[in-house]
Design a protein around this motif. Structure first.
Motif, PDB file in Angstrom:
ATOM      1  N   LEU A 323       0.833  -1.209   0.000  1.00 32.50           N
ATOM      2  CA  LEU A 323       0.000   0.000   0.000  1.00 32.50           C
ATOM      3  C   LEU A 323       0.868   1.260   0.000  1.00 32.50           C
ATOM      4  CD1 LEU A 323      -2.818  -1.045   2.522  1.00 32.50           C
ATOM      5  CD2 LEU A 323      -2.688  -1.430   0.048  1.00 32.50           C
ATOM      6  N   VAL A 324       2.013   1.175   0.651  1.00 33.28           N
ATOM      7  CA  VAL A 324       2.954   2.302   0.662  1.00 33.28           C
ATOM      8  C   VAL A 324       3.473   2.542  -0.762  1.00 33.28           C
ATOM      9  CG1 VAL A 324       5.234   3.059   1.489  1.00 33.28           C
ATOM     10  CG2 VAL A 324       3.631   1.951   3.062  1.00 33.28           C
ATOM     11  N   GLU A 325       3.923   1.468  -1.390  1.00 29.68           N
ATOM     12  CA  GLU A 325       4.438   1.574  -2.763  1.00 29.68           C
ATOM     13  C   GLU A 325       3.345   2.110  -3.696  1.00 29.68           C
ATOM     14  OE1 GLU A 325       7.894   1.184  -2.704  1.00 29.68           O
ATOM     15  OE2 GLU A 325       7.933  -0.558  -4.041  1.00 29.68           O
ATOM     16  N   ALA A 326       2.124   1.573  -3.511  1.00 37.00           N
ATOM     17  CA  ALA A 326       1.006   1.970  -4.365  1.00 37.00           C
ATOM     18  C   ALA A 326       0.667   3.444  -4.169  1.00 37.00           C
ATOM     19  CB  ALA A 326      -0.212   1.104  -4.051  1.00 37.00           C
ATOM     20  N   ALA A 327       0.747   3.915  -2.929  1.00 38.85           N
ATOM     21  CA  ALA A 327       0.402   5.312  -2.648  1.00 38.85           C
ATOM     22  C   ALA A 327       1.377   6.257  -3.364  1.00 38.85           C
ATOM     23  CB  ALA A 327       0.409   5.559  -1.146  1.00 38.85           C
ATOM     24  N   TYR A 328       2.667   5.921  -3.332  1.00 38.97           N
ATOM     25  CA  TYR A 328       3.631   6.781  -4.037  1.00 38.97           C
ATOM     26  C   TYR A 328       3.397   6.724  -5.549  1.00 38.97           C
ATOM     27  CZ  TYR A 328       6.197   7.803   0.225  1.00 38.97           C
ATOM     28  OH  TYR A 328       6.537   8.260   1.474  1.00 38.97           O
ATOM     29  N   GLU A 329       3.111   5.530  -6.055  1.00 39.22           N
ATOM     30  CA  GLU A 329       2.884   5.389  -7.497  1.00 39.22           C
ATOM     31  C   GLU A 329       1.637   6.174  -7.917  1.00 39.22           C
ATOM     32  OE1 GLU A 329       2.876   1.286  -8.848  1.00 39.22           O
ATOM     33  OE2 GLU A 329       2.022   1.895 -10.786  1.00 39.22           O
ATOM     34  N   SER A 330       0.586   6.067  -7.111  1.00 36.43           N
ATOM     35  CA  SER A 330      -0.658   6.763  -7.442  1.00 36.43           C
ATOM     36  C   SER A 330      -0.474   8.283  -7.378  1.00 36.43           C
ATOM     37  CB  SER A 330      -1.773   6.318  -6.491  1.00 36.43           C
ATOM     38  OG  SER A 330      -2.937   7.059  -6.736  1.00 36.43           O
ATOM     39  N   ALA A 331       0.252   8.745  -6.353  1.00 34.21           N
ATOM     40  CA  ALA A 331       0.477  10.194  -6.233  1.00 34.21           C
ATOM     41  C   ALA A 331       1.282  10.710  -7.428  1.00 34.21           C
ATOM     42  CB  ALA A 331       1.203  10.497  -4.921  1.00 34.21           C
ATOM     43  N   ASP A 332       2.210   9.890  -7.916  1.00 36.95           N
ATOM     44  CA  ASP A 332       3.049  10.276  -9.074  1.00 36.95           C
ATOM     45  C   ASP A 332       2.256  10.293 -10.372  1.00 36.95           C
ATOM     46  OD1 ASP A 332       5.379  10.705  -7.843  1.00 36.95           O
ATOM     47  OD2 ASP A 332       6.367   8.829  -8.458  1.00 36.95           O
ATOM     48  N   THR A 333       1.453   9.234 -10.574  1.00 36.68           N
ATOM     49  CA  THR A 333       0.824   9.026 -11.890  1.00 36.68           C
ATOM     50  C   THR A 333      -0.632   9.483 -11.934  1.00 36.68           C
ATOM     51  OG1 THR A 333       0.083   6.820 -11.235  1.00 36.68           O
ATOM     52  CG2 THR A 333       2.253   6.963 -12.290  1.00 36.68           C
ATOM     53  N   LYS A 334      -1.215   9.707 -10.743  1.00 37.70           N
ATOM     54  CA  LYS A 334      -2.650  10.058 -10.605  1.00 37.70           C
ATOM     55  C   LYS A 334      -3.555   8.870 -10.962  1.00 37.70           C
ATOM     56  CE  LYS A 334      -1.903  14.420  -9.467  1.00 37.70           C
ATOM     57  NZ  LYS A 334      -0.622  14.167  -8.855  1.00 37.70           N
ATOM     58  N   ALA A 335      -2.968   7.692 -11.087  1.00 39.26           N
ATOM     59  CA  ALA A 335      -3.763   6.499 -11.427  1.00 39.26           C
ATOM     60  C   ALA A 335      -4.238   5.792 -10.157  1.00 39.26           C
ATOM     61  CB  ALA A 335      -2.918   5.542 -12.259  1.00 39.26           C
ATOM     62  N   THR A 336      -5.255   4.955 -10.292  1.00 40.76           N
ATOM     63  CA  THR A 336      -5.673   4.054  -9.215  1.00 40.76           C
ATOM     64  C   THR A 336      -4.868   2.769  -9.376  1.00 40.76           C
ATOM     65  OG1 THR A 336      -7.856   5.026  -9.071  1.00 40.76           O
ATOM     66  CG2 THR A 336      -7.649   2.746  -8.316  1.00 40.76           C
ATOM     67  N   ILE A 337      -4.286   2.303  -8.272  1.00 38.40           N
ATOM     68  CA  ILE A 337      -3.350   1.177  -8.370  1.00 38.40           C
ATOM     69  C   ILE A 337      -4.022  -0.121  -7.896  1.00 38.40           C
ATOM     70  CG2 ILE A 337      -1.046   0.337  -7.714  1.00 38.40           C
ATOM     71  CD1 ILE A 337      -1.055   3.076  -9.237  1.00 38.40           C
ATOM     72  N   ASP A 338      -3.854  -1.181  -8.683  1.00 36.04           N
ATOM     73  CA  ASP A 338      -4.382  -2.494  -8.336  1.00 36.04           C
ATOM     74  C   ASP A 338      -3.363  -3.199  -7.423  1.00 36.04           C
ATOM     75  OD1 ASP A 338      -6.328  -4.751  -8.910  1.00 36.04           O
ATOM     76  OD2 ASP A 338      -4.384  -5.653  -9.383  1.00 36.04           O
ATOM     77  N   ILE A 339      -3.785  -3.518  -6.194  1.00 28.94           N
ATOM     78  CA  ILE A 339      -2.840  -4.051  -5.206  1.00 28.94           C
ATOM     79  C   ILE A 339      -2.468  -5.513  -5.519  1.00 28.94           C
ATOM     80  CG2 ILE A 339      -2.433  -4.457  -2.728  1.00 28.94           C
ATOM     81  CD1 ILE A 339      -2.683  -1.463  -3.620  1.00 28.94           C
TER      82      ILE A 339
END
Ligand code: NAD
Ligand code: 89V
Length: 344
Positions: A323-339
């Protein structure tokens, strides 16, 4: 003498709490300590009367004579030290954050599995008295099925004075603090399928983000918000309280500032004081965290004795770290991340 002999690596700021906790834990004691900084080694060794002292973890493992290792260093050394424990078949506790990357964390879990040793991540926040109280209310069914939650940690506390490294990294609040809040969200509402995040840096004197707002979709259909900030100035500073709101089909739970728990359902409203115990060695406002350090360490020993998996095992904590990795990725790309994709 204690049943389980432990060794601790990393005698810094937070390790002092862990050493105090080990003094209180039933069935364990610390017989050796290690820090590459001789000054920290002396301070902690003298304070806790530990004679076996090492500046080199490899030498400590080679000498052996302990049943588990407690790794209390900062994140960059976690993978190497956990792999060292696995190579010596010594059960290991590793502080959060698990590792620099999810790939490292997966490799650490695989190394421990291959060696046949238990690995627990020291993710202590779910062990806090108020968080345990919320979990217990849900388990009674008092509010029916939860469908919405908010897990909030908003503060203006100066964490940088005790932990100066927190101002230096490219990543800050999600990796250091939000990781706890995300774990609480999982503990209370279950595993997460997807996540969307936004971040901000308000404090110009630090490198990383100090505000994050994260939307979570849980496996069971519940939706929650994790919001964390170190840029929030309030009349009464709430550090280090996590505030919680849960709405269920039959009622609601509110954990408010001052450790007040309110449960409402068709039978009415019940207010309970869920303040943590002030342990003999603890100091406010840290006593909530300090009590949870003792609790998670006792749980580790109880799990070792029972041969059972710990609540925040490496396998479990991969799901929080993702979830930590996903949060940074989402903040960078503005995408919703599939865990699920991240955890494959
Ligand atoms: P710190 O920098 O004060 O202490 C780390 C110590 O580890 C230092 O004394 C350093 O010399 C030593 N060290 C580093 N690498 C080493 C190695 N390879 N071998 C031997 N010694 C080594 O850091 P801290 O603030 O005590 O934080 C330590 C960890 O605890 C971090 O991962 C942090 O996120 C975590 N932490 C957790 C909580 C919590 O509530 N769970 C609270 C604070 C800190
Ligand atoms: O958990 C931590 O590492 C700490 C604190 C509780 C202050 O956020 O930085």
């Amino acid at each position: 003498m204690s049943d389980f002999k432990g060794a601790l690596i990393g005698c810094g700021f937070f390790a002092v709490n862990q050493m105090q906790g080990w003094n209180d834990v039933k069935g364990a004691g610390i017989v050796a300590i290690c820090d590459r900084d001789p000054e920290r080694l002396k301070i902690v060794g003298d304070q806790f009367g530990v004679e076996r002292r090492y500046t080199d973890a490899g030498q400590m493992f080679a000498d052996g004579g302990f049943d588990f290792v407690d790794i209390a260093t900062t994140v960059s050394s976690h993978r190497a030290l956990v792999e060292m424990a696995a190579a010596h078949k010594v059960p290991a506790i590793c502080q959060k954050p698990f590792a620099p990357t999810l790939a490292d964390a997966k490799a650490m879990v695989a190394a421990c599995k291959a060696a046949g040793i238990p690995l627990m991540i020291h993710e202590n926040f779910r062990w806090q008295t108020p968080i345990q109280a919320v979990r217990k209310v849900l388990d009674t069914g008092a509010i029916g099925t939860p469908f919405w939650g908010r897990f909030s940690f908003r503060s203006g506390y100066d964490v940088f004075s005790g932990q100066p490294y927190l101002s230096e990294g490219k990543r800050f609040i999600i990796e250091d603090l939000g990781i706890h809040t995300l774990d609480i969200a999982r503990y209370i509402l279950g595993d997460v399928t997807s996540l969307t995040a936004r971040t901000r840096r308000v404090n110009p004197r630090i490198n990383g983000e100090d505000v994050a707002t994260i939307l979570l979709d849980h496996d069971n259909g519940a939706t929650s918000i994790v919001d964390v900030s170190y840029a929030t100035k309030q009349s009464i500073e709430p550090f280090p309280e996590t505030l919680i709101e849960i709405d269920g089909t039959e009622g609601s739970i509110r954990l408010s500032q001052g450790y007040e728990l309110q449960v409402t359902n068709t039978e009415g409203t019940v207010n309970t004081d869920v303040a943590p115990t002030l342990l003999s060695w603890a100091s406010r406002p840290w006593h909530n965290i300090q009590e949870s350090v003792f609790a998670i360490q006792q749980h580790w020993i109880d799990s070792l004795k029972a041969g059972s998996e710990s609540s925040t095992s490496g396998t479990d904590n991969l799901k929080t770290f993702a979830l930590v990795e996903a949060a940074y990725e989402s903040a960078d790309t503005k995408a919703t991340i599939d865990i699920g994709t991240l955890l494959k």
